[in-house]
Design a protein around this motif. Sequence first.
Motif, PDB file in Angstrom:
ATOM      1  N   SER A 175       1.966  -2.724  -0.447  1.00 53.65           N
ATOM      2  CA  SER A 175       2.421  -2.906  -1.821  1.00 53.65           C
ATOM      3  C   SER A 175       1.650  -1.974  -2.739  1.00 53.65           C
ATOM      4  O   SER A 175       0.586  -1.463  -2.364  1.00 53.65           O
ATOM      5  N   PRO A 176       2.148  -1.754  -3.968  1.00 51.33           N
ATOM      6  CA  PRO A 176       1.397  -0.937  -4.931  1.00 51.33           C
ATOM      7  C   PRO A 176       0.006  -1.506  -5.213  1.00 51.33           C
ATOM      8  O   PRO A 176      -0.951  -0.743  -5.401  1.00 51.33           O
ATOM      9  N   GLU A 177      -0.117  -2.838  -5.249  1.00 51.86           N
ATOM     10  CA  GLU A 177      -1.416  -3.459  -5.510  1.00 51.86           C
ATOM     11  C   GLU A 177      -2.398  -3.158  -4.380  1.00 51.86           C
ATOM     12  O   GLU A 177      -3.572  -2.849  -4.613  1.00 51.86           O
ATOM     13  N   GLN A 178      -1.920  -3.250  -3.127  1.00 47.02           N
ATOM     14  CA  GLN A 178      -2.777  -2.937  -1.990  1.00 47.02           C
ATOM     15  C   GLN A 178      -3.133  -1.452  -1.980  1.00 47.02           C
ATOM     16  O   GLN A 178      -4.271  -1.080  -1.681  1.00 47.02           O
ATOM     17  N   ALA A 179      -2.185  -0.600  -2.348  1.00 45.44           N
ATOM     18  CA  ALA A 179      -2.438   0.839  -2.412  1.00 45.44           C
ATOM     19  C   ALA A 179      -3.513   1.149  -3.453  1.00 45.44           C
ATOM     20  O   ALA A 179      -4.356   2.033  -3.250  1.00 45.44           O
ATOM     21  N   GLN A 180      -3.492   0.420  -4.558  1.00 48.00           N
ATOM     22  CA  GLN A 180      -4.503   0.618  -5.602  1.00 48.00           C
ATOM     23  C   GLN A 180      -5.890   0.263  -5.078  1.00 48.00           C
ATOM     24  O   GLN A 180      -6.874   0.972  -5.330  1.00 48.00           O
ATOM     25  N   LEU A 181      -5.977  -0.840  -4.347  1.00 51.96           N
ATOM     26  CA  LEU A 181      -7.244  -1.250  -3.731  1.00 51.96           C
ATOM     27  C   LEU A 181      -7.721  -0.199  -2.733  1.00 51.96           C
ATOM     28  O   LEU A 181      -8.900   0.178  -2.716  1.00 51.96           O
ATOM     29  N   TYR A 182      -6.800   0.304  -1.907  1.00 50.96           N
ATOM     30  CA  TYR A 182      -7.159   1.300  -0.900  1.00 50.96           C
ATOM     31  C   TYR A 182      -7.596   2.614  -1.548  1.00 50.96           C
ATOM     32  O   TYR A 182      -8.480   3.309  -1.029  1.00 50.96           O
ATOM     33  N   THR A 183      -6.964   2.966  -2.667  1.00 51.72           N
ATOM     34  CA  THR A 183      -7.358   4.182  -3.379  1.00 51.72           C
ATOM     35  C   THR A 183      -8.811   4.079  -3.825  1.00 51.72           C
ATOM     36  O   THR A 183      -9.594   5.035  -3.694  1.00 51.72           O
ATOM     37  N   TRP A 184      -9.198   2.906  -4.312  1.00 52.64           N
ATOM     38  CA  TRP A 184     -10.598   2.686  -4.712  1.00 52.64           C
ATOM     39  C   TRP A 184     -11.520   2.830  -3.509  1.00 52.64           C
ATOM     40  O   TRP A 184     -12.595   3.447  -3.605  1.00 52.64           O
TER      41      TRP A 184
END
Length: 553
Positions: A52-61
């Motif tokens: 999901s976009p939320e998980q992608a945001q976490l992974y980007t961090w």
Amino acid sequence: MDTSRKAGRSSRAKQKHDLASLLRKSWYHLRLSVRHSSRVPTWDAILLTAASPEQAQLYTWQLQRAKRMGRIAPSTVTLAVPDPDGQRIGSGAATLNAIHALALHYRNHHQVASTNGSGGGGDDVALAELMAKKHILLLHAGGDSKRVPWANPMGKVFLPLPYLAGDDPDGPVPLLFDHILAIASCARQAFGTEGGMLTMTGDVLPCFDASTMTLPQDTSCIITVPITLDVASNHGVIVAANTEHTSQTYTVSLVDNLLQKPSVEELVKSKAVLADGRTLLDTGIIAVRGKAWSELVTLSCSSQQMISELLKIKTEMSLYEDLVAAWVPAKHEWLRKRPLGEELVNKLGKHKMFSYCDYDLLFLHFGTSNEVLEHLSGVGSELVGRRHLCSIPATTASDITASAVILSSKIEPGVSIGEDSLIYDSSISGGIQIGSLCIVVGVNIALDDAVSTEDSIKFMLPDRHCLWEVPLVGSGERVLVFCGLHDNPKSSLSRDGTFCGKPWKKVLHDLGIQESDLWESSSTDEKCLWNSKIFPILPYSQMLKPHQPGGIA
């Protein structure tokens, strides 16, 4: 009998020694590739798939953190790519989607010169040519981590794995992701100057010397290891033929067929049983080089229509079943009947797939909470830093077993922690008892005297339980979540589902509540721990209070 036991002990000692030397060698190579990428080639890009976009945001961090910590070279492009609109498209389509996202990144950052001055087809050709020269590491990490639920908030690929933590006492706690990067760094040289991609899964640490890996040119290659037939029934299996190259430690063979969770009868019928009675495990590690990689890039750059079709018909395309089948002629007939299978065969079917079998590969799977604890107390236990970046009281002021693993945590006097438990990123006040084989992650237990009992025990987490904290989406609130170590949150009420080790029907009876109190669905197959409404938003002391719905019973 004695000789057999000695041989067993010798084998285990050798495994421990090999794992230690292998990981240290891999980490040394990783550091060299990050600091001196001109001398020791590193990846041009590292991609993570996300659900999901939320998980992608976490992974980007997390990817940015890895760069800051010197785990990834500054020149390496890093992207976390979510499935479109948060709808699952399968690991195969996610692979195409991630490669396409990287292509767009290169285009948007003006690394592709237009050949016709107006964009369009000329740009696509130039883009594909550029991508075909790149060396890409792709990690599939887009799951919900349902069977390691406490790792869900961080992403299972980023769970703590303190192997070699003692080598750098002041450094951050090593993560599974960090060790995967170290192993993968050694695989980069197997590609040479020929562009390509290495795909791995985010819940496995494949311990093998990737620096010696031999990859055939202009084709795809799947990494395998011999396993017993009983283990094969739960995994993908490779049927290999026509050995091309062999040595004492590895064999390169043409892949004749692919099997999914085969029975012993199917293994025998398919001639998948090796001379020593074992078969070849599909490790989920796939390398694509040269012309085969170029064709995969071309398909990926035009894959958005295929992905839209998958979303429309609400189906998924698997990397390990559908996409790789395009490289195995024996699977073409089956694949053509699958959604978009005809296109996969037409676009990728010119090249075949090989198996690189590493006889010494140690396959550490982090599929369940119990497996995580086993890897901390099993073969690699001597490598585990059991006290890392933590504050713990003197032995006279607490009862913390030597085998407990305490990472990035503060433990106050008066705390008890049992055998082989894992405490990570937590703060625990006095009067708390943590049992054996427990996992506690991300909690801040600071209970006052008002919740004390007569024997000064404020809260007790029983043996074989997990306790963690989860932030709520769109809210500053956080909720405590817990379950049994062996609970499978995916198992439904009608299929032997358990909560804290008890069958759901007994849980409901003991708490005096109805199914409708926990689930809105009328289907018993959809009633499981993963979607139960059993964890309320309350003050910490109330969430930890026993004998009530939402508390340890």
